[in-house]
Design a protein around this motif. Structure first.
Motif, short mmCIF file in Angstrom:
data_model
loop_
_atom_site.label_atom_id
_atom_site.label_comp_id
_atom_site.label_asym_id
_atom_site.label_seq_id
_atom_site.Cartn_x
_atom_site.Cartn_y
_atom_site.Cartn_z
N ILE A 158 9.28 3.45 7.95
CA ILE A 158 8.81 2.40 7.05
C ILE A 158 9.64 2.46 5.77
O ILE A 158 9.79 3.53 5.18
N GLU A 159 10.19 1.31 5.37
CA GLU A 159 10.98 1.23 4.15
C GLU A 159 10.45 0.10 3.26
O GLU A 159 10.18 -1.00 3.75
N PHE A 160 10.31 0.40 1.98
CA PHE A 160 9.93 -0.61 1.00
C PHE A 160 11.06 -0.73 -0.01
O PHE A 160 11.35 0.22 -0.73
N GLU A 161 11.73 -1.88 -0.03
CA GLU A 161 12.84 -2.12 -0.93
C GLU A 161 12.47 -3.21 -1.92
O GLU A 161 11.75 -4.16 -1.58
N TYR A 172 10.81 -8.31 -2.97
CA TYR A 172 10.69 -7.05 -2.24
C TYR A 172 10.63 -7.35 -0.76
O TYR A 172 10.35 -8.49 -0.35
N GLN A 173 10.90 -6.34 0.04
CA GLN A 173 10.83 -6.50 1.49
C GLN A 173 10.35 -5.21 2.12
O GLN A 173 10.58 -4.12 1.59
N LEU A 174 9.69 -5.35 3.25
CA LEU A 174 9.17 -4.20 3.98
C LEU A 174 9.82 -4.17 5.36
O LEU A 174 9.86 -5.20 6.05
N LYS A 175 10.33 -3.01 5.73
CA LYS A 175 11.00 -2.85 7.02
C LYS A 175 10.24 -1.85 7.88
O LYS A 175 9.76 -0.83 7.37
N GLY A 178 13.76 -0.22 10.52
CA GLY A 178 15.00 -0.91 10.20
C GLY A 178 14.95 -2.42 10.27
O GLY A 178 15.90 -3.08 9.86
N ASN A 179 13.86 -3.00 10.78
CA ASN A 179 13.75 -4.45 10.91
C ASN A 179 12.84 -5.01 9.84
O ASN A 179 11.73 -4.50 9.61
N GLU A 180 13.30 -6.07 9.19
CA GLU A 180 12.50 -6.69 8.15
C GLU A 180 11.30 -7.39 8.76
O GLU A 180 11.43 -8.23 9.64
N VAL A 181 10.11 -7.04 8.28
CA VAL A 181 8.88 -7.62 8.84
C VAL A 181 8.08 -8.39 7.80
O VAL A 181 7.17 -9.15 8.15
N ALA A 182 8.39 -8.22 6.51
CA ALA A 182 7.63 -8.93 5.47
C ALA A 182 8.46 -8.97 4.20
O ALA A 182 9.23 -8.06 3.90
N THR A 183 8.29 -10.05 3.45
CA THR A 183 8.94 -10.21 2.15
C THR A 183 7.94 -10.79 1.17
O THR A 183 6.88 -11.30 1.56
N GLY A 184 8.28 -10.73 -0.10
CA GLY A 184 7.41 -11.29 -1.12
C GLY A 184 8.09 -11.26 -2.47
O GLY A 184 9.15 -10.67 -2.65
#
Length: 678
Positions: free
Chosen positions: A344-347, A399-402, A405-411
């Motif tokens: 899980i990555e939060f960028e 921001y985006q949540l992966k 490695g795959n982007e699954v949500a943005t905001g």
């Protein structure tokens, strides 16, 4: 048994022998020298350790060495009172210290006892007690700090585990030292009592049994008693000092010698001041001028020598760091690290840095720790660490949540605003920046802090940006929880269950179902938001039906039925009734007739026209029940539930499909519509 283990065993046996069997003088002398040697080794090791845990055996060693000294005291006392001799070492120490005057020797021995008992031992005992208390009090804060570093990506799981183990070892060590310091205190008291016994009974035995005069008996037994006390208390004093050194070690980067010389002499100019002061003492006081001048010159010369290294041209640290970085990048280990992927990555963009920066009041890391705990309770799955990092390629407020490695949500967030959700009200009544609530897709507005109170009075739900992103992260992880459950995570869950239900686990895996099969069943449950926390019930079901079929989809349906109380509670929210959309018998029969069975599992083979008719009928019913402000739930028979879910998943991914067997019998089920294709 290894030689080292055998040595310790022989050491303990020797202590027991000393307590029971009289020993020859030569053996006593050897054991006394061993006692002195061991105490020297202990204090030297204590001085050269960088941190207390490097000498974690000290509490147990204190007990053994204390018992060894007491055994020596018993043996020497037996020899002194029985034969009037205790070996060459005791006699030498006594003669050397007394110097022909028993009273002087006794006074010296008493002073030595006072130093050990009142100064070193008492101080070490107090420091051990306070250190143990403070270490235990600081454990929760240290654990939270480790969790925060772990969530921030500053450390990995292995490093976090090592830090937690170190904290636990520190607590155990200081607790043990608190108790072990009592041994040292008791040893000092025992030394005083033994000396008094030797003197009193030595005089009695010498005068009454051996016919000595008072002076002769006093000289003989006082000399042996003082010698015995010295060879016992000097090692005890060294051990007490070593204990004090260990328990008083706080923040340190090296051993005691390095820290003392490095910190005491870190200001060379102060040696000039000390040297001049000593020189002036020789000038204005009767102290010998030559003596003070020599000491002053040594201090001034030492200050001059210590200042010389500071004139050396400094090394370019940037070049060294660059060389080290280049060398690290060439290593095979770092290349391997580059291909690893965080679960899980939060960028986030640079404008959202205050969200995670604790110095600016950001608490997102603490919120993520609580999210992981909350989801562990709700889903029964240990959520991996959320790696948090800034990304300059993103928009400043984005921001985006992966997931893997795959982007699954943005905001997007406006940190100086609040999010006001309309809740079905007319959004035009409130001035603000139009947006969409990221977690549930509700229409919302970004409003200023001044408008917050007015918005709440008008019925809006107002939340701050950290709560918005925390809720979004929670919902996204729930939705993709099945992707986070791999075989490794499944194996960890199985091992945890095996600690409490070993027979149940052995009946299911690995003979009946593999870890991969169990992972597919659990993943199927998580995909439809069914908690897997009740693993014993799930495994009971797998044990019952796993021998009849290896179809993981079908086993998942059996597991859902076994979790009927949990599923009922999940969707009724404590109520005793549930409004659902039922499926007509003709639709169920149509679906059942088009189920194809293969050796790899069953699947639905329905022609496109009938699929569209069913989907259109479901859509109409969903729209009707949405007007009643009810969440749409499809209820059908157990035989077609999973095929109905598969059919609707592509068009209505959030719709809930339940079977009759997944609801408790006493539940009041009310039909709010029927899916019919006639």
């Amino acid at each position: 048994m290894r030689a080292r283990d055998l040595t310790v065993v022989l050491f303990v046996i020797t202590i027991i022998v000393m307590l029971i069997i009289p020993l020859p003088d030569i053996i006593l002398s050897i054991l006394i020298l061993i006692n002195i040697t061991l105490s020297l080794i202990v204090i030297l090791v204590a001085m050269n350790t960088s941190e207390p845990l490097e000498f974690s055996i000290l509490p147990s060693l204190l007990l053994l060495l204390t018992l060894f000294r007491l055994g020596l005291n018993v043996s020497t006392t037996r020899s002194i009172l029985g034969t009037g001799s205790a070996g060459n070492v005791v006699e030498t120490f006594g003669t050397f210290v007394i110097g022909g005057n028993p009273l002087v020797g006794f006074v010296v021995f008493v002073i030595l006892i006072i130093i050990q008992f009142l100064v070193i031992t008492k101080g070490s005992e107090r420091v051990s007690e306070v250190g143990a208390r403070f270490t235990l009090d600081a454990m929760p804060g240290k654990q939270m700090s480790i969790d925060a570093d772990l969530n921030a990506g500053l450390i990995n799981e292995q490093q976090a585990k090592q830090r937690r183990e170190k904290i636990e070892r520190e607590a155990d060590f200081y607790g043990a030292m608190d108790g072990a310091s009592k041994f040292v205190k008791g040893d000092a008291i025992a030394g005083i009592i033994i000396v008094m016994i030797n003197i009193i009974f030595g005089l009695i035995i010498g005068m009454l049994q051996q016919g000595m005069s008072f002076n002769e008996a006093l000289n003989t037994y006082m000399q042996l008693t003082v010698g015995d006390g010295l060879v016992s208390q000097i090692p005890a004093l060294l051990i007490s000092t070593a204990t004090g050194i260990i328990v008083t070690r706080a923040v340190s980067e090296g051993n005691l010698s390095t820290d003392v010389t490095g910190q005491l002499l870190q200001y060379p100019k102060l040696l000039y001041v000390a040297g001049i002061t000593i020189f002036l003492l020789g000038v204005f006081t009767p102290i010998q001028f030559v003596l003070t001048t020599i000491v002053a010159l040594i201090l001034i010369g030492g200050g001059f020598l210590l200042e010389r290294p500071s004139k050396v041209e400094p090394v370019n640290e940037a070049e060294i760091e660059e060389e080290e970085t280049t060398e690290d990048m060439r290593s095979q280990e770092n290349v391997v690290d580059l291909i690893s992927m965080d679960p899980i990555e939060f960028e986030f963009g640079y404008a959202l840095i205050p969200l995670v920066d604790a110095s600016q009041g950001g608490d997102l890391m603490d919120r993520i720790v609580m999210i992981r705990r909350q989801l562990a309770i709700e889903l029964g799955l240990v959520i991996p660490v959320v790696r948090i990092r800034d990304n300059i390629q993103l928009q400043p407020n984005a921001y985006q949540l992966k997931i893997k490695g795959n982007e699954v949500a943005t905001g997007e967030l406006l940190l100086d605003h609040f999010l006001a959700m309309t809740g079905g009200l007319d959004s035009d009544e409130l001035d603000g920046v139009d947006t969409t609530e990221p977690a549930f897709g509700l229409p919302a507005k970004w409003i200023t802090e001044e408008m917050k109170d007015d918005a709440e009075l008008n019925g809006y739900t107002v939340v701050d940006p950290p709560s918005v992103v925390a809720t979004h992260i929670t919902e996204v992880i729930k939705k993709h929880a099945h992707q986070l459950l791999g075989r490794q995570e499944t194996k960890q869950l199985i091992d945890h269950l095996k600690e409490s239900y070993p027979i149940l686990v052995e009946e299911v895996t690995p003979d009946v179902l593999s870890v991969g099969d169990v992972q597919k069943v659990l993943g199927k449950l998580l995909r439809e938001q069914v908690s897997i926390r009740n693993l014993p019930v799930i495994f009971e079901t797998l044990a019952d039906f796993g021998k009849m079929t290896n179809d993981t989809e079908l086993l998942g349906e059996y597991a859902r039925q076994a979790l009927a109380p949990q599923i009922t509670k999940q969707y009724t929210m404590g109520k005793h009734q549930l409004k659902v959309i039922t499926v007509a018998g003709e639709v169920e029969q149509t679906i059942a007739e088009h189920v194809q069975q293969t050796e790899h599992g069953n699947y639905l083979a329905l022609d496109p026209e009938k699929q569209q008719r069913i989907i259109h009928a479901v859509k109409e019913q969903i729209e009707k029940i949405s007007l009643l402000e009810e969440h749409p739930i499809i209820l059908c028979s157990p035989t077609i539930r999973m095929y109905m879910k598969q059919l609707l998943d592509r068009f209505f991914p959030h719709i809930i499909v339940l079977s009759y067997n997944e609801l408790e019998p006493n539940l009041d089920v009310q039909s709010a519509g029927v899916v019919n294709i006639i």
